[in-house]
Scaffold this active site. Structure first.
Site, mmCIF file in Angstrom:
data_model
loop_
_atom_site.group_PDB
_atom_site.id
_atom_site.type_symbol
_atom_site.label_atom_id
_atom_site.label_comp_id
_atom_site.label_asym_id
_atom_site.label_seq_id
_atom_site.Cartn_x
_atom_site.Cartn_y
_atom_site.Cartn_z
ATOM 1 N N PRO A 173 -6.549 -6.973 -0.014
ATOM 2 C CA PRO A 173 -7.210 -7.598 1.342
ATOM 3 C C PRO A 173 -7.252 -6.968 2.399
ATOM 4 O O PRO A 173 -6.342 -6.002 3.024
ATOM 5 C CB PRO A 173 -5.946 -8.869 1.567
ATOM 6 C CG PRO A 173 -5.215 -8.973 0.031
ATOM 7 C CD PRO A 173 -5.404 -7.491 -0.574
ATOM 8 N N GLY A 174 -8.143 -7.228 3.245
ATOM 9 C CA GLY A 174 -8.385 -6.395 4.611
ATOM 10 C C GLY A 174 -9.081 -4.887 4.630
ATOM 11 O O GLY A 174 -9.096 -4.428 5.441
ATOM 12 N N THR A 175 -9.677 -4.453 3.534
ATOM 13 C CA THR A 175 -10.213 -3.336 3.116
ATOM 14 C C THR A 175 -11.665 -3.330 3.660
ATOM 15 O O THR A 175 -12.218 -2.202 3.526
ATOM 16 C CB THR A 175 -10.017 -2.767 1.933
ATOM 17 O OG1 THR A 175 -10.327 -3.685 0.925
ATOM 18 C CG2 THR A 175 -8.547 -2.481 1.576
ATOM 19 N N GLY A 176 -12.067 -4.533 4.037
ATOM 20 C CA GLY A 176 -13.872 -4.401 4.527
ATOM 21 C C GLY A 176 -14.802 -4.834 3.499
ATOM 22 O O GLY A 176 -15.842 -4.317 3.557
ATOM 23 N N LYS A 177 -14.222 -5.638 2.590
ATOM 24 C CA LYS A 177 -15.214 -5.985 1.395
ATOM 25 C C LYS A 177 -16.455 -7.005 2.067
ATOM 26 O O LYS A 177 -17.655 -6.604 1.884
ATOM 27 C CB LYS A 177 -14.580 -6.777 0.300
ATOM 28 C CG LYS A 177 -13.510 -6.014 -0.419
ATOM 29 C CD LYS A 177 -12.974 -6.722 -1.592
ATOM 30 C CE LYS A 177 -11.949 -7.872 -1.017
ATOM 31 N NZ LYS A 177 -10.823 -7.374 -0.422
ATOM 32 N N THR A 178 -15.988 -7.837 2.690
ATOM 33 C CA THR A 178 -16.887 -8.585 3.583
ATOM 34 C C THR A 178 -17.970 -7.729 4.684
ATOM 35 O O THR A 178 -19.125 -8.153 4.406
ATOM 36 C CB THR A 178 -16.507 -9.810 4.261
ATOM 37 O OG1 THR A 178 -15.530 -10.693 3.305
ATOM 38 C CG2 THR A 178 -17.343 -10.792 4.903
ATOM 39 N N GLU B 215 22.316 2.963 10.421
ATOM 40 C CA GLU B 215 21.106 3.503 10.815
ATOM 41 C C GLU B 215 21.442 5.135 11.147
ATOM 42 O O GLU B 215 20.631 5.698 10.556
ATOM 43 C CB GLU B 215 20.605 2.998 12.084
ATOM 44 C CG GLU B 215 20.081 1.239 11.883
ATOM 45 C CD GLU B 215 19.141 1.215 10.782
ATOM 46 O OE1 GLU B 215 18.453 2.234 10.338
ATOM 47 O OE2 GLU B 215 19.290 0.084 10.106
ATOM 48 N N HIS C 97 21.230 6.601 7.787
ATOM 49 C CA HIS C 97 19.940 6.891 7.094
ATOM 50 C C HIS C 97 19.370 8.168 8.037
ATOM 51 O O HIS C 97 18.619 8.834 7.408
ATOM 52 C CB HIS C 97 19.027 5.791 7.680
ATOM 53 C CG HIS C 97 19.368 4.393 6.633
ATOM 54 N ND1 HIS C 97 19.521 4.471 5.117
ATOM 55 C CD2 HIS C 97 19.422 3.168 6.839
ATOM 56 C CE1 HIS C 97 19.708 3.532 4.731
ATOM 57 N NE2 HIS C 97 19.773 2.649 5.508
ATOM 58 N N ASP D 269 18.318 -2.121 1.014
ATOM 59 C CA ASP D 269 18.239 -0.734 0.601
ATOM 60 C C ASP D 269 18.594 -0.462 -1.004
ATOM 61 O O ASP D 269 18.015 0.125 -1.607
ATOM 62 C CB ASP D 269 19.402 0.010 1.456
ATOM 63 C CG ASP D 269 19.171 0.016 2.651
ATOM 64 O OD1 ASP D 269 18.042 -0.103 3.352
ATOM 65 O OD2 ASP D 269 20.096 0.158 3.810
#
Length: 634
Positions: A222-227, A442, A445, A517
């Site tokens: 979704p959102g990769t520019g098919k339309t 944190e 990490h 994690d």
């Protein structure tokens, strides 16, 4: 040269359907009730002058009159019949415009019975209301029966055509999009670019017997520019572009979806050369025979009509059908065979260079401050689709406008990026002891990512709650990889479990903050053992019990194909990898304990530290080596 045919190019005359039965029935009922309203069943009355009417009254030839405004209807007596030899005893006359004050006394003096008509109600259609209700109830009960019986007794074709209408909508020519508006999908643009010449001049291809693909399937997350790519193809070819969504074919009434498909293809043929674009094809194109309705199911009827229309093109119809989906695995095989959607164009998530090009497209109308580094923004958005990048720019502009700024700065970009990836900042009442534990977690990490040679370069660390996370350690790449070596994966496991290791070292206990994690580390370790052959004892054997969907990012389970003894060995090797990773993280923290303690104190005090501040506490950072990740505290 485009050779469009007008709307009058079709010679087909729609066949009358059962809808005309209802129309005819309503018309007959209206005429019937209108005739009842008039109250007349015989011949029309004879109209006479008003003076003659008064003479008849004076001669006592009238026995009854009915007065309706100026219209007078009279009934003659026996004398009138004898005088004029009439067969119909009814007469009609029109009174003067201003009335006649002598009329009523004249009628009373000659013994005429006088009646006045009731006010006329012109709303005769009210009589039709019960019949319309019955018709509506008939249609509703038919629909209910069709749904419960899998489509049996669905709406007839003529009625479905009228109720369904056309699902496809032609785009406004003012919204023209071309290939220059599509960035980051160069390979996909090359695959569809050859269709432009066919749509511009189809006759040149027909002369040599060539045929362009009738169906092109655009596949990608979704959102990769098919339309956007489909619209750009229509814009480049300068042809009519009809767009619709698969869900628009499925309506309340059975048979409407199929009728909409017919109308869409008929209109496209009349406007050829043209492009039809069907978004979310998987909503109607799933494998047939899996629903309770069987072959009569509404969705399957619509799919059958699409298959028939794709096979119904003649050699002189330049119509290209494009469809988009992110679930190609569920499509019916009949859709994918040669002659239908036989060409598949894949659109992938953009890499760093593609993201930079997408930024250039969407940043055109956004004023940027001098400190904005679009290369850094592109590097800091791994895994973003084109739609995500557009949303990032919009969020940064909203943030700048909220602050009253006239330009978008790098700070606004960073804030929007954190908001898109992690969520909005949450205002939580965190106790000092819990805040200290978050800082320890944190910092663990951050220290592991800083000191392990194969880990990603650090970007920043924060203990400010965002979305579902209470904190996060951000790591960004300077180059992207498409394969993951074993030493990098082991470093990833160590960094992921370093927060838990830091809690054990500095606090003596662990907390539930390592939940996410542990989940992600276990998922990575299991993939190393069961999919990627990174276990010495098991070796290169595929022992996965699920498959990751290529676009949706989730696991799809399937039956296990190996013995319980083998599964137990996989579990042992996964646990071994995780224990080794935690030990590696603990060793890196213990070796630099004073520096990590200073980092904890500064993080607890300032809540957010960037790369320079981290390096000031921990010393020189390692060289970047791999794709970006964000390690968060759940």
């Amino acid at each position: 040269m485009r050779q469009n045919r007008g709307s009058g190019g079709s010679d087909k005359v729609p066949a009358p359907g059962p809808i005309w039965f209802f129309v005819t029935f309503a018309l007959i009922a209206f005429i019937f009730f209108r005739s009842l309203e008039t109250g007349e069943s015989g011949a029309d009355p004879r109209t006479i002058p008003y003076t003659e009417f008064k003479s008849l009254v004076a001669d006592r030839a009238i026995v009854r009159v009915e007065i309706d405004n100026r219209e007078i209807t009279a009934t003659e007596g026996a004398a009138g019949f004898a005088a004029d030899g009439l067969v119909d005893p009814t007469l009609r006359s029109i009174a003067p415009p201003d009335g006649d004050p002598d009329l009523l006394p004249l009628l009373e003096a000659n013994g005429v019975i006088v009646e006045f008509a009731k006010p006329r109600d012109d709303s005769a259609w009210i009589y039709l209301l019960p019949w319309l209700v019955l018709i509506a109830f008939y249609i509703w009960i038919t629909r209910r029966m069709a749904k419960s019986m899998g489509g049996f007794g669905g709406l007839p074709r003529g009625l479905g055509d009228i109720i369904g209408g056309g699902a496809a909508k032609e785009r406004d020519p003012g919204e023209r999009v071309t290939f220059k508006d599509v960035a980051g999908q160069d390979s996909a643009k090359q695959e569809v670019a050859e269709l432009v010449e066919f749509l511009r001049d189809p006759e040149r291809f027909r002369v040599v017997g060539a045929q362009a693909p009738r169906g092109v399937l655009l596949v990608g997350p979704p959102g990769t520019g098919k339309t956007l790519l489909a619209r750009a193809l229509a814009g480049e070819a300068d042809v009519p572009f009809f767009s619709t969504s698969g869900s628009e074919f499925i309506e309340v009434f059975v048979g409407v979806g199929a009728s909409r498909v017919r109308k869409m293809f008929e209109e496209a043929r009349e406007r050829a050369p043209a492009i039809i674009f069907i978004d979310e094809l998987d909503s109607i194109g799933r494998v047939r025979g899996t629903g309770l309705g069987g072959g009569h199911d509404e969705r399957e009827q619509t799919l059958n009509q699409i298959l028939a229309e794709l096979d119904g093109f003649s050699g002189r119809e330049a119509v290209v059908v494009l469809a988009a989906t992110n679930r190609p695995d569920v499509l019916d095989p009949a859709l994918l065979r040669p002659g239908r959607f036989d060409r598949h164009v894949s659109l992938e998530l953009p890499d760093k260079n593609a993201r930079r090009a997408i930024l250039d497209v969407h940043i055109k109308h956004t004023p940027l401050a001098m400190d904005v580094d679009l290369d850094a923004v592109a590097a800091g958005t791994p895994g973003f689709s084109g739609a995500d990048i557009k949303n990032l720019i919009n969020e940064s502009a909203i943030t700048a406008a909220r602050e009253g700024a006239t330009e978008v700065s790098m700070r606004h970009m960073d804030e929007a990026r954190d908001k898109v990836m992690l969520g909005t900042v949450r205002t939580l009442a965190i106790q000092p002891s819990e805040k200290h534990r978050l800082a320890v977690h944190e910092a663990g990490h951050t220290a592991a990512a800083h000191f392990l040679p194969k880990a990603d370069p650090l970007y920043k660390v924060t203990i400010i709650p965002r979305g579902r996370s209470l904190g996060g350690t951000h790591m960004l790449p300077e180059e992207e990889r498409h394969t993951l070596p074993e030493d990098y994966l082991r470093a990833t496991l160590a960094v992921t479990l370093a927060g838990r290791a830091a809690e054990k070292i500095f606090l003596g206990t662990v907390s539930s903050g390592a939940d996410d994690d542990i989940r992600r580390a276990t998922q990575t370790a299991r993939a190393m053992v069961s999919r990627w052959g990174m276990s010495e004892e098991i070796g290169p054997v595929d022992l996965r019990d699920s498959d990751e969907h290529p676009f949706l990012g989730r696991e799809i389970a399937h039956p296990r194909r190996f013995a319980d003894k083998t599964a137990a060995k996989v579990d042992e090797d996964v646990a071994k990898l995780l224990r080794e990773a935690e030990a590696t993280a603990a060793k890196a923290i213990e070796e630099h304990r004073p520096k990590v303690e200073a980092l904890i104190a500064q993080l607890e005090r300032e809540e957010i530290l960037d790369r320079d501040q981290i390096e000031a506490c921990l010393g020189e950072a390692n060289l970047p080596d791999a794709p970006a990740r964000i390690i968060g505290t759940g």
